[in-house]
Design a protein around this motif. Structure first.
Motif, PDB file in Angstrom:
ATOM      1  N   ASP A 113      -2.496 -12.955  10.123  1.00  0.00           N
ATOM      2  CA  ASP A 113      -1.155 -13.401   9.304  1.00  0.00           C
ATOM      3  C   ASP A 113      -1.254 -12.258   8.076  1.00  0.00           C
ATOM      4  O   ASP A 113      -0.282 -12.251   7.282  1.00  0.00           O
ATOM      5  CB  ASP A 113      -1.335 -14.643   8.844  1.00  0.00           C
ATOM      6  CG  ASP A 113      -2.360 -15.112   8.092  1.00  0.00           C
ATOM      7  OD1 ASP A 113      -3.197 -14.393   7.937  1.00  0.00           O
ATOM      8  OD2 ASP A 113      -2.147 -16.260   7.354  1.00  0.00           O
ATOM      9  N   THR A 114      -2.296 -11.601   7.749  1.00  0.00           N
ATOM     10  CA  THR A 114      -2.335 -10.730   6.772  1.00  0.00           C
ATOM     11  C   THR A 114      -2.551  -9.068   7.267  1.00  0.00           C
ATOM     12  O   THR A 114      -3.441  -8.770   7.930  1.00  0.00           O
ATOM     13  CB  THR A 114      -3.273 -11.054   5.857  1.00  0.00           C
ATOM     14  OG1 THR A 114      -3.122 -12.445   5.507  1.00  0.00           O
ATOM     15  CG2 THR A 114      -3.464 -10.296   4.635  1.00  0.00           C
ATOM     16  N   VAL A 115      -1.633  -8.210   6.731  1.00  0.00           N
ATOM     17  CA  VAL A 115      -1.833  -6.843   7.023  1.00  0.00           C
ATOM     18  C   VAL A 115      -2.137  -5.904   5.801  1.00  0.00           C
ATOM     19  O   VAL A 115      -1.473  -6.203   4.773  1.00  0.00           O
ATOM     20  CB  VAL A 115      -0.508  -6.627   7.611  1.00  0.00           C
ATOM     21  CG1 VAL A 115      -0.711  -4.955   8.354  1.00  0.00           C
ATOM     22  CG2 VAL A 115      -0.216  -7.417   8.859  1.00  0.00           C
ATOM     23  N   ALA A 116      -3.112  -5.060   5.867  1.00  0.00           N
ATOM     24  CA  ALA A 116      -3.363  -4.122   4.824  1.00  0.00           C
ATOM     25  C   ALA A 116      -2.835  -3.016   5.213  1.00  0.00           C
ATOM     26  O   ALA A 116      -2.857  -2.344   6.359  1.00  0.00           O
ATOM     27  CB  ALA A 116      -5.055  -4.086   4.674  1.00  0.00           C
ATOM     28  N   ILE A 117      -2.110  -2.141   4.039  1.00  0.00           N
ATOM     29  CA  ILE A 117      -1.324  -0.945   4.411  1.00  0.00           C
ATOM     30  C   ILE A 117      -1.781  -0.128   3.368  1.00  0.00           C
ATOM     31  O   ILE A 117      -1.841  -0.283   2.091  1.00  0.00           O
ATOM     32  CB  ILE A 117       0.157  -1.282   4.481  1.00  0.00           C
ATOM     33  CG1 ILE A 117       0.510  -2.113   5.485  1.00  0.00           C
ATOM     34  CG2 ILE A 117       1.257   0.070   4.622  1.00  0.00           C
ATOM     35  CD1 ILE A 117       1.885  -2.760   5.307  1.00  0.00           C
ATOM     36  N   THR A 118      -2.135   1.164   3.846  1.00  0.00           N
ATOM     37  CA  THR A 118      -2.306   2.304   3.099  1.00  0.00           C
ATOM     38  C   THR A 118      -1.047   2.879   2.477  1.00  0.00           C
ATOM     39  O   THR A 118      -0.387   3.626   3.451  1.00  0.00           O
ATOM     40  CB  THR A 118      -3.309   3.313   3.461  1.00  0.00           C
ATOM     41  OG1 THR A 118      -4.581   2.831   4.004  1.00  0.00           O
ATOM     42  CG2 THR A 118      -3.826   4.461   2.688  1.00  0.00           C
ATOM     43  N   VAL A 119      -1.033   3.028   1.254  1.00  0.00           N
ATOM     44  CA  VAL A 119       0.316   3.777   0.595  1.00  0.00           C
ATOM     45  C   VAL A 119      -0.043   4.790  -0.262  1.00  0.00           C
ATOM     46  O   VAL A 119      -1.084   4.801  -0.895  1.00  0.00           O
ATOM     47  CB  VAL A 119       1.215   2.647  -0.206  1.00  0.00           C
ATOM     48  CG1 VAL A 119       1.676   1.664   1.101  1.00  0.00           C
ATOM     49  CG2 VAL A 119       0.288   1.887  -1.094  1.00  0.00           C
ATOM     50  N   PRO A 120       0.880   5.626  -0.504  1.00  0.00           N
ATOM     51  CA  PRO A 120       0.609   6.778  -1.736  1.00  0.00           C
ATOM     52  C   PRO A 120       0.206   6.299  -2.836  1.00  0.00           C
ATOM     53  O   PRO A 120      -0.526   6.629  -3.640  1.00  0.00           O
ATOM     54  CB  PRO A 120       2.021   7.537  -1.727  1.00  0.00           C
ATOM     55  CG  PRO A 120       2.446   7.137  -0.622  1.00  0.00           C
ATOM     56  CD  PRO A 120       2.264   5.943  -0.149  1.00  0.00           C
TER      57      PRO A 120
END
Length: 250
Positions: A113-120
């Motif tokens: 249920d939890t997503v880690a996302i790499t962002v600038p």
């Protein structure tokens, strides 16, 4: 389940040891100088009154919370809980698909249920989210974490896509991505449960509001309720809660 409030805690032991469980749970923390320190992690009132003679378990205010957890399972049952889990996981998988479509890197699968996302820039994304009244977790300077639950809707996903896209709506919607979004935990995965659970009749009997209400009323009639008297001793949490404070759990 408690909208950020308390939740039930569980401790288990053999029946013969239940009266020997400690009245105090001590946790390791740090003091004001950063040195290791011991503190009372969980405590009941008796521990302040009887101190070292206290034998009560950490249960003074847990009965209501435990009932909420149990009756949530009773109302939804194994089928309902599975549907909720599939829906929540589907939302997380759709977010992952949308993030990749925006050119962002998603944390390693599997996730539920939890997503880690790499962002600038995590700070910039969090700031943009706050402008839209969305609370994201910053893991580090370039990573944000987003969690989903029963209350999340596809419209929330569309807002998240816009936040991840610098505040501008992308050229796709959550509804368009959802049907084709591959689940991170697919059928046949080692993490996919295949055994039966919650097989007791009580978890497979009361799945409509009327039946559930009648069941709760029968349980109430078997106990001393606020409608008949004042619940003694460990009921301070329930006695002192105003009706408006109970709204989030109803």
């Amino acid at each position: 389940m408690g909208y950020g409030g308390p939740h039930a805690a569980f401790m288990a032991c053999h029946d013969e040891y239940k009266r020997l469980m400690p009245g105090r749970i001590i946790g390791v923390s740090i003091d004001a100088n950063g040195e290791p320190a011991l503190r009372m992690a969980m405590q009941t009132r008796e521990q302040h009154i009887r101190r070292d003679k206290a034998t009560s378990n950490i249960c003074t205010a847990q009965a209501l919370l435990a009932n909420i957890s149990a009756l949530y399972g009773v109302y939804h049952g194994p089928k309902g809980l599975t549907e909720i889990a599939d829906r929540v996981h589907g939302l997380a998988s759709t977010l992952a698909a949308g993030a990749k479509k925006l050119g962002l890197q998603v944390g390693a699968a599997p996730f539920f249920d939890t997503v880690a996302i790499t962002v600038p820039s995590a700070d910039k994304v969090v700031a943009t989210a706050l402008q839209h009244k969305v609370n994201l977790r910053k893991l580090d300077d370039k990573t944000v974490s987003i969690s989903f639950d029963e209350t999340t809707k596809l419209a929330d996903l569309d807002l998240l896509f816009a936040i991840l896209n610098g505040g501008q709506a992308p050229g796709f919607t959550a509804a368009s991505l959802a049907p084709a979004a591959a689940p991170a935990i697919a059928p046949g995965s080692p993490l996919a449960r295949t055994s039966s659970f919650m097989t007791q009749p009580i978890f497979n009997s009361y799945h409509c509001e009327h039946d559930m209400l009648r069941y709760l009323k029968r349980l109430e009639n078997r106990d001393l309720s606020l409608a008949h008297s004042m619940i003694p001793l460990g009921s301070c949490t329930m006695k002192l809660n105003a009706t408006s404070e109970m709204i989030p759990i109803t």
